[in-house]
Design a protein around this motif. Structure first.
Motif, PDB file in Angstrom:
ATOM      1  N   HIS A  45       0.915  -1.337  -0.121  1.00 27.26           N
ATOM      2  CA  HIS A  45      -0.098   0.225  -0.027  1.00 27.26           C
ATOM      3  C   HIS A  45       0.950   1.388  -0.016  1.00 27.26           C
ATOM      4  O   HIS A  45       0.595   2.230  -0.511  1.00 27.26           O
ATOM      5  N   LYS A  46       2.009   1.223   0.520  1.00 24.86           N
ATOM      6  CA  LYS A  46       2.752   2.284   0.479  1.00 24.86           C
ATOM      7  C   LYS A  46       3.618   2.611  -0.722  1.00 24.86           C
ATOM      8  O   LYS A  46       3.564   3.737  -1.196  1.00 24.86           O
TER       9      LYS A  46
ATOM     10  N   SER B 289      -4.232  -0.436   1.920  1.00 24.04           N
ATOM     11  CA  SER B 289      -4.036  -0.138   3.203  1.00 24.04           C
ATOM     12  C   SER B 289      -5.225  -0.494   4.195  1.00 24.04           C
ATOM     13  O   SER B 289      -4.914  -1.216   5.515  1.00 24.04           O
TER      14      SER B 289
ATOM     15  N   PHE C 247      -3.911  -1.180   8.087  1.00 18.19           N
ATOM     16  CA  PHE C 247      -3.061   0.006   8.380  1.00 18.19           C
ATOM     17  C   PHE C 247      -4.078   1.527   8.432  1.00 18.19           C
ATOM     18  O   PHE C 247      -3.864   2.069   7.479  1.00 18.19           O
TER      19      PHE C 247
ATOM     20  N   GLN D 161      -3.670   4.112   9.876  1.00 18.67           N
ATOM     21  CA  GLN D 161      -3.031   5.602   9.550  1.00 18.67           C
ATOM     22  C   GLN D 161      -2.646   5.710   8.158  1.00 18.67           C
ATOM     23  O   GLN D 161      -2.568   7.015   7.607  1.00 18.67           O
ATOM     24  N   ASP D 162      -2.130   4.576   7.627  1.00 17.40           N
ATOM     25  CA  ASP D 162      -1.822   4.722   5.987  1.00 17.40           C
ATOM     26  C   ASP D 162      -3.153   4.760   5.086  1.00 17.40           C
ATOM     27  O   ASP D 162      -3.157   5.532   4.046  1.00 17.40           O
ATOM     28  N   GLN D 163      -4.217   4.215   5.519  1.00 12.67           N
ATOM     29  CA  GLN D 163      -5.599   4.610   4.979  1.00 12.67           C
ATOM     30  C   GLN D 163      -5.820   6.081   4.957  1.00 12.67           C
ATOM     31  O   GLN D 163      -6.126   6.682   4.019  1.00 12.67           O
TER      32      GLN D 163
ATOM     33  N   SER E 103      -3.600   7.991   2.653  1.00 14.73           N
ATOM     34  CA  SER E 103      -3.893   7.807   1.183  1.00 14.73           C
ATOM     35  C   SER E 103      -5.122   8.332   0.976  1.00 14.73           C
ATOM     36  O   SER E 103      -5.337   8.944  -0.061  1.00 14.73           O
TER      37      SER E 103
END
Length: 124
Positions: A44-45, A74, A79, A81-83, A86
């Motif tokens: 996802h990153k 994400s 994740f 925080q990453d969602q 995004s």
């Protein structure tokens, strides 16, 4: 590496200086290797970095695809925080494309996820 890449892409977009684009691409390469070895932690990153890369390169369709995949991956891998990140970056992308409805919706999603994650300072 990931956050450095995102920061470098943001600086490249803002300043148009090649040094930032080069740094961003170096980060993207490193994250690509990590995603190959540990996809659930890095895919996802990588997708989000690829979205930002497409955005600064003017490849709108590719950027749209990568932002959507980054959000989905994400979420799939939990994740939050990453969602949220995004959604936030996709919101900025859609705002620049003059898609205010989608930008607003995604900004709201990012806000809600930041709150759920406990990042009230970020959400405020």
């Amino acid at each position: 590496i990931f956050l450095y890449g995102l920061t470098s892409f943001a600086q490249a977009r803002k300043t148009k200086e090649a040094i930032w684009k080069n740094r961003a691409h170096e980060s993207l390469k490193k994250v690509k290797k990590l995603a190959k070895d540990s996809p659930s932690n890095y895919q996802h990153k990588l997708l989000l970095l690829e979205a930002e890369c497409a955005f600064i390169s003017g490849r709108i369709k590719k950027a749209t695809e990568k932002y959507e995949l980054a959000v989905a991956m994400s979420k799939k891998n939990d994740f939050i925080q990453d969602q949220a990140l995004s959604y936030e970056l996709a919101s900025k992308f859609y705002a620049e494309q003059r898609n205010e409805k989608k930008a607003s919706h995604y900004y709201g999603k990012a806000h809600d996820l930041y709150l759920e994650w406990g990042a009230t300072g970020k959400a405020d």
